[in-house]
Design an enzyme around this catalytic site. Structure first.
Site, PDB file in Angstrom:
ATOM      1  N   GLY A 155       0.830  -1.191   0.000  1.00  0.00           N
ATOM      2  CA  GLY A 155       0.000   0.000   0.000  1.00  0.00           C
ATOM      3  C   GLY A 155       0.869   1.247   0.000  1.00  0.00           C
ATOM      4  O   GLY A 155       2.001   1.239  -0.485  1.00  0.00           O
ATOM      5  N   ILE A 157       2.459   2.839   2.413  1.00  0.00           N
ATOM      6  CA  ILE A 157       3.708   2.724   3.168  1.00  0.00           C
ATOM      7  C   ILE A 157       4.614   1.678   2.543  1.00  0.00           C
ATOM      8  O   ILE A 157       5.809   1.913   2.314  1.00  0.00           O
ATOM      9  CB  ILE A 157       3.417   2.400   4.642  1.00  0.00           C
ATOM     10  CG1 ILE A 157       2.606   3.532   5.277  1.00  0.00           C
ATOM     11  CG2 ILE A 157       4.714   2.178   5.411  1.00  0.00           C
ATOM     12  CD1 ILE A 157       2.087   3.220   6.664  1.00  0.00           C
ATOM     13  N   SER A 176       0.478  -9.704  -0.910  1.00  0.00           N
ATOM     14  CA  SER A 176      -0.705  -9.588  -0.062  1.00  0.00           C
ATOM     15  C   SER A 176      -1.815 -10.310  -0.805  1.00  0.00           C
ATOM     16  O   SER A 176      -1.676 -10.619  -1.998  1.00  0.00           O
ATOM     17  CB  SER A 176      -1.078  -8.129   0.232  1.00  0.00           C
ATOM     18  OG  SER A 176      -1.544  -7.491  -0.939  1.00  0.00           O
ATOM     19  N   ARG A 177      -2.903 -10.587  -0.133  1.00  0.00           N
ATOM     20  CA  ARG A 177      -3.949 -11.409  -0.746  1.00  0.00           C
ATOM     21  C   ARG A 177      -4.524 -10.784  -2.010  1.00  0.00           C
ATOM     22  O   ARG A 177      -4.911 -11.488  -2.928  1.00  0.00           O
ATOM     23  CB  ARG A 177      -5.071 -11.664   0.271  1.00  0.00           C
ATOM     24  CG  ARG A 177      -4.693 -12.695   1.335  1.00  0.00           C
ATOM     25  CD  ARG A 177      -5.907 -13.097   2.151  1.00  0.00           C
ATOM     26  NE  ARG A 177      -5.610 -14.206   3.045  1.00  0.00           N
ATOM     27  CZ  ARG A 177      -5.263 -14.065   4.315  1.00  0.00           C
ATOM     28  NH1 ARG A 177      -5.133 -12.846   4.826  1.00  0.00           N
ATOM     29  NH2 ARG A 177      -5.005 -15.112   5.070  1.00  0.00           N
ATOM     30  N   THR A 236       6.350  -2.493  11.697  1.00  0.00           N
ATOM     31  CA  THR A 236       5.936  -1.141  12.071  1.00  0.00           C
ATOM     32  C   THR A 236       4.448  -0.963  11.800  1.00  0.00           C
ATOM     33  O   THR A 236       3.960   0.162  11.770  1.00  0.00           O
ATOM     34  CB  THR A 236       6.732  -0.082  11.283  1.00  0.00           C
ATOM     35  OG1 THR A 236       6.536  -0.298   9.874  1.00  0.00           O
ATOM     36  CG2 THR A 236       8.211  -0.155  11.603  1.00  0.00           C
ATOM     37  N   ARG A 238       1.107  -3.461  12.785  1.00  0.00           N
ATOM     38  CA  ARG A 238       0.312  -3.781  13.962  1.00  0.00           C
ATOM     39  C   ARG A 238       0.854  -5.067  14.579  1.00  0.00           C
ATOM     40  O   ARG A 238       1.099  -6.050  13.870  1.00  0.00           O
ATOM     41  CB  ARG A 238      -1.173  -3.961  13.602  1.00  0.00           C
ATOM     42  CG  ARG A 238      -1.872  -2.672  13.196  1.00  0.00           C
ATOM     43  CD  ARG A 238      -1.978  -1.693  14.345  1.00  0.00           C
ATOM     44  NE  ARG A 238      -2.657  -0.458  13.983  1.00  0.00           N
ATOM     45  CZ  ARG A 238      -2.050   0.633  13.532  1.00  0.00           C
ATOM     46  NH1 ARG A 238      -0.733   0.619  13.333  1.00  0.00           N
ATOM     47  NH2 ARG A 238      -2.740   1.724  13.258  1.00  0.00           N
ATOM     48  N   GLU A 267       0.705  -1.718  24.962  1.00  0.00           N
ATOM     49  CA  GLU A 267       1.481  -0.485  24.949  1.00  0.00           C
ATOM     50  C   GLU A 267       0.968   0.455  26.037  1.00  0.00           C
ATOM     51  O   GLU A 267      -0.243   0.612  26.177  1.00  0.00           O
ATOM     52  CB  GLU A 267       1.395   0.197  23.579  1.00  0.00           C
ATOM     53  CG  GLU A 267       1.985  -0.635  22.454  1.00  0.00           C
ATOM     54  CD  GLU A 267       1.950   0.065  21.099  1.00  0.00           C
ATOM     55  OE1 GLU A 267       1.593   1.267  21.064  1.00  0.00           O
ATOM     56  OE2 GLU A 267       2.289  -0.573  20.087  1.00  0.00           O
ATOM     57  N   HIS A 286       6.736   2.697  19.588  1.00  0.00           N
ATOM     58  CA  HIS A 286       5.680   3.057  18.626  1.00  0.00           C
ATOM     59  C   HIS A 286       5.849   4.501  18.139  1.00  0.00           C
ATOM     60  O   HIS A 286       4.976   5.352  18.317  1.00  0.00           O
ATOM     61  CB  HIS A 286       4.293   2.866  19.231  1.00  0.00           C
ATOM     62  CG  HIS A 286       3.241   2.623  18.184  1.00  0.00           C
ATOM     63  ND1 HIS A 286       2.044   2.008  18.449  1.00  0.00           N
ATOM     64  CD2 HIS A 286       3.203   2.920  16.861  1.00  0.00           C
ATOM     65  CE1 HIS A 286       1.318   1.930  17.344  1.00  0.00           C
ATOM     66  NE2 HIS A 286       2.009   2.485  16.355  1.00  0.00           N
TER      67      HIS A 286
END
Length: 320
Positions: A155, A157, A176-177, A236, A238, A267, A286
């Protein structure tokens, strides 16, 4: 009467200087909290008198149980246009508007490369040694040129991360799928036939997927065992995309060489968590989205969201 607004998890005390909150001064009293509330009870006690709450990403969850304890709450503003820790459906049922802000994709892409290079070149260890008058050079760094970069998620990023990998002379493969060969080729990368192929082929695997029911726990023991013993994993995105107990075993038993992490299941990370002390882990608190440009966008648009809400025409609304 003025409305009351609380800004939560303002760790750096930056929120009020990143935007012109004075625009709201005659209508809204604003207060900030720099410390993190560790329980729903603490959050409810702190903001029960608030009409508006501004939250930073997913630092503090706003589940339905919490929202029902805040009868005065009329507007919840989150940085970004997606926040998995907010129960938007419950908010809608309770008549609470939820609005978001813009977000930049450059900061997390840049931090991804800081982590990759920091881990491979042993930057924390060599820096600590120099500061402590330790050995002058004690490690031999890894290379990226000529190696394979595996990008899970191409995507906004992931595309930027892939472009830097290409600039460094890496062979970049993505999966990715829903990723197509045409989309991958348009970004100058190869499409892996499967995630397993990517894991087996890559020297660096970096995750840039959205957390969903399909991606939660996507990388478990079987997947991590497919990685090369000398490979590193970078997350970076999730934390829940990677099974944490499996990752800990992979790091302690040497299935992979190391991990660079900016996201965690809990966190702030507990003080006794192994990620704080494992020698083959480079961990940050984070920081992926924590830059001046992003903060100025977040808080400027948070003020805009509040102004629009007060005018009776909410903008950037999040819907169930």
């Amino acid at each position: 009467m003025k409305l009351t607004c609380a800004i939560l998890d303002d760790y750096q005390g930056a929120a009020l200087r990143m935007a012109d909150w004075g625009k709201l001064a005659d209508r809204v009293d604003v207060r900030t909290y720099r410390g993190h509330f560790g329980s729903e009870d603490e959050v409810a006690a702190a903001v029960s008198d608030c009409d508006i709450v501004v939250i930073m990403r997913e630092r503090t969850p706003f589940r339905g149980t919490l929202l029902r304890r805040l009868p005065k709450l009329k507007l919840l503003v989150t940085s970004g246009m997606r926040n998995a820790s907010v129960d938007v459906a419950a908010a809608a049922e309770l008549g609470i508007a939820v609005c978001g802000t813009g977000s930049r994709s450059e900061p997390p892409a840049e931090l991804t490369w800081a982590l990759i290079l920091g881990l491979l070149r042993h930057v924390p260890q060599e820096h600590a040694s120099l500061r402590g008058n330790g050995p002058w050079q004690s490690t031999v760094g890894g290379d990226v040129h000529g190696k394979t970069l595996g990008v899970l998620g191409l995507g906004k990023i992931g595309t930027k991360v892939a472009a830097v990998g290409r600039a460094f002379g890496m062979d970049v493969v993505a999966w990715s799928r829903n990723l197509t060969k045409e989309r991958a080729e348009a970004e100058g990368v190869r499409l892996a036939s499967s995630m397993e192929e990517l894991l087996e082929a890559s020297d660096v695997v970096t995750i840039h997927l959205v957390l969903s029911d399909r991606t939660r726990g996507l990388l478990g023991e079987a997947e991590l065992r497919r990685m090369r013993p000398g490979a590193i994993l970078v997350n970076t995105s999730r934390a829940a995309i990677v099974d944490e107990p499996a990752l800990l075993r992979a790091l302690t038993d040497g299935w992979i060489a190391g991990a660079a992490l900016d996201v965690f299941e809990q966190e702030p990370l507990p003080g006794d968590h192994p990620f704080r002390t494992l020698p083959n882990v480079l961990a940050l608190p984070h920081l992926g989205y924590v830059t001046e440009a992003n903060y100025r966008t977040y808080f400027r648009e948070a003020v805009e969201d509040i102004e629009a809400f007060l005018a009776g025409a909410p903008i950037r609304t999040l819907t169930p």
